[in-house]
Design a protein around this motif. Sequence first.
Motif, PDB file in Angstrom:
ATOM      1  N   GLY A  38       0.834  -1.194   0.000  1.00 21.45           N
ATOM      2  CA  GLY A  38       0.000   0.000   0.000  1.00 21.45           C
ATOM      3  C   GLY A  38       0.868   1.243   0.000  1.00 21.45           C
ATOM      4  O   GLY A  38       2.056   1.201   0.330  1.00 21.45           O
ATOM      5  N   VAL A  39       0.268   2.364  -0.370  1.00 20.77           N
ATOM      6  CA  VAL A  39       1.004   3.630  -0.346  1.00 20.77           C
ATOM      7  C   VAL A  39       1.427   3.933   1.092  1.00 20.77           C
ATOM      8  O   VAL A  39       0.635   3.843   2.019  1.00 20.77           O
ATOM      9  N   GLY A  40       2.701   4.286   1.254  1.00 26.14           N
ATOM     10  CA  GLY A  40       3.237   4.550   2.583  1.00 26.14           C
ATOM     11  C   GLY A  40       3.956   3.376   3.196  1.00 26.14           C
ATOM     12  O   GLY A  40       4.666   3.530   4.198  1.00 26.14           O
ATOM     13  N   ASP A  41       3.783   2.158   2.609  1.00 32.04           N
ATOM     14  CA  ASP A  41       4.516   0.993   3.111  1.00 32.04           C
ATOM     15  C   ASP A  41       5.995   1.126   2.740  1.00 32.04           C
ATOM     16  O   ASP A  41       6.375   1.889   1.854  1.00 32.04           O
ATOM     17  N   TYR A  42       6.821   0.331   3.418  1.00 27.41           N
ATOM     18  CA  TYR A  42       8.251   0.310   3.125  1.00 27.41           C
ATOM     19  C   TYR A  42       8.626  -1.015   2.464  1.00 27.41           C
ATOM     20  O   TYR A  42       8.074  -2.066   2.803  1.00 27.41           O
TER      21      TYR A  42
END
Length: 440
Positions: A38-42
Amino acid sequence: MKAHPYITTLERAELARRTGTLIRIGSEYVEADGPIVGVGDYCEIEQTGRNDPIIAEVTAIEQERIRLLPFSGVRQLRLGARVSKSRHCDDIPTGAGFAGRAIDALANPLDGGRPILAEANRPRAGHMLAPLDRMVPKERLITGIRAIDALLPLGKGQRIGIFAASGVGKTSLIDQIAHQIESDRVILCLVGERGREVEKLWRTHLRERDGTRFTLVAATADESASLRVRAIDQALGLAEHWRDKGEHVLLIVDSITRVALALRELGLASGEPPTIRAFTPNVFSALPKIVERCGAVRHGGSITAIMTVLSETDDVDDPIVELMKSVLDGHIVLSRTLAEKRHFPAIDVARSVSRLASDLFSRDDESRAQKAHAALALYEEARPMIESGIYRQGNSAEIDQAIAWHPQLTAFLRQPADHLSSLDEAQTMLDAIVGGSGHA
């Protein structure tokens, strides 16, 4: 029937690690065909000839590719490198071990000490308080600075901004506030600052005093935008951890403008359109959330937030300044004109405001402050006529009074950085200038 804990753990277990490969390498960002994130995951990207992977933040997702912004640049990356979701960086580590330490955005020690063992992990986004769980600050915070305590009072849990151009004494002011305000914890978050300034602040100011009360979180100007944003997440995570334990935390962010610049880099990397002054929409949605994570909790602790905002000139007119003025509980404006006259702290009282003054002041305090504010504003309005010789004494009783008080008020507002002024001293001095009916 409730599932057995082992069954629940097994259902959540990641038995097969999903991966992808790099398919494009740009100057600042890379693209991969996986994994599912997801957006914001690393994610972790393997480096050529090295065992330690590069950490990258996911900034955009399309049907067949994801876009990532690596923490340490793209120089060591090659097409076809394996990309996998990180298992270690998603949450914010917190705990008592961070007291008295200097750390980077990933909670690694900067002070040469041992690695810090976290007591707990918190989500990066934090826990937003419900509106009715918040409490309007009612307890005054004494800063030891007369201009603030007597005219621009602060409360425990208040969120306030210090608006200043460069070179007007901003760093000295926040250092003075940090050491003179009574709090259980002080977290100083430096975002986009020079490495030399970080080292100087830690060694010269924080470490030599009550070190165990202070925690420094820093992401310097040469670090990636993702790390600069992560620094504020780390600082807020620590502040919320101690607030939830019923403690009063003083959080100082220097500067929120550089946080906005880092958010703009992330927004542009994800393909967001630039708007006013090239700031992307994510900036205007993220900054209010940062502010709202601070404050006082009913029947709990509090986070008093002081956030510096860089303004190019004394004309406070840029979009970040206007946004922060609208979401904070007050603002202190520092004037270059006063700084050039060696008037420190260079607080422009007429342009500064505390939105909680009416809740924190007694009737006598408010009366004195109103008289001083009115006299300072009236003098500034009449300054061109006074200095040019156009104004003649007797034309206006109010201006005559403002002129009479001005030298004494100016002396009252000047204060050495190493001088701690008690509230009683500030009240007595102001009362002697503008008069009043006694103290509260």
